[in-house]
Write an enzyme that holds these catalytic residues in place. Structure first.
Site, PDB file in Angstrom:
ATOM      1  CB  CYS A   1       3.847  63.929  33.602  1.00 54.33           C
ATOM      2  SG  CYS A   1       2.888  63.783  35.126  1.00 54.33           S
TER       3      CYS A   1
ATOM      4  CB  CYS B   1       1.510  66.492  34.694  1.00 56.12           C
ATOM      5  SG  CYS B   1       2.803  66.089  35.871  1.00 56.12           S
TER       6      CYS B   1
END
Length: 98
Positions: free
Chosen positions: A26, A23
C-alpha cells in the site's frame, strides 16, 4: 463535505484506494497514486479508504486483499484490481473510462 456515495457518483472517473497504514505494498501505491493525480489533474478523483478506520465500507465492497483499487464512473464500478500496479498501466486504464 461530500459523502463517499456522492463522490463515486461523479461523472469523472473516481479511483478508490483501499489500503492500511501497516501494508507495505500500500505504501508503494502512494507514489503511484501521486503520479496518477499529477497526470490526470482535475479529470479524475482519488479517494483513499483505510480499511482499519472504515471497515464497513471495506466490507460493503468485499475487500479481502490490499491494496485494492476500484474505479467508479457515475456510481458504477468499471474496473477493479488488487495488488500493486505501475502508473503507466493505471493511467491507460483510467483513460479508457474518461
Amino acid at each position: 463535505m461530500e459523502t463517499f456515495d456522492e463522490l463515486i457518483y461523479s461523472p469523472e472517473p473516481v479511483l478508490v484506494d483501499f489500503h492500511a497504514e501497516w501494508c507495505a505494498p500500500c505504501q508503494t501505491m502512494v507514489k503511484v497514486l501521486k503520479k496518477i493525480k499529477d497526470l490526470q489533474g482535475e479529470a479524475m478523483h482519488v479517494i483513499k479508504v483505510d480499511i482499519d478506520k472504515n471497515p464497513s465500507v471495506a466490507s460493503h465492497f468485499f475487500i479481502q486483499t490490499i491494496p485494492t483499487l476500484i474505479l467508479f464512473k457515475n456510481g458504477k464500478q468499471v474496473w477493479r484490481q488488487s495488488g500493486v500496479i505501475d502508473p503507466v498501466n493505471l493511467n491507460k486504464i483510467i483513460n479508457m473510462f474518461k
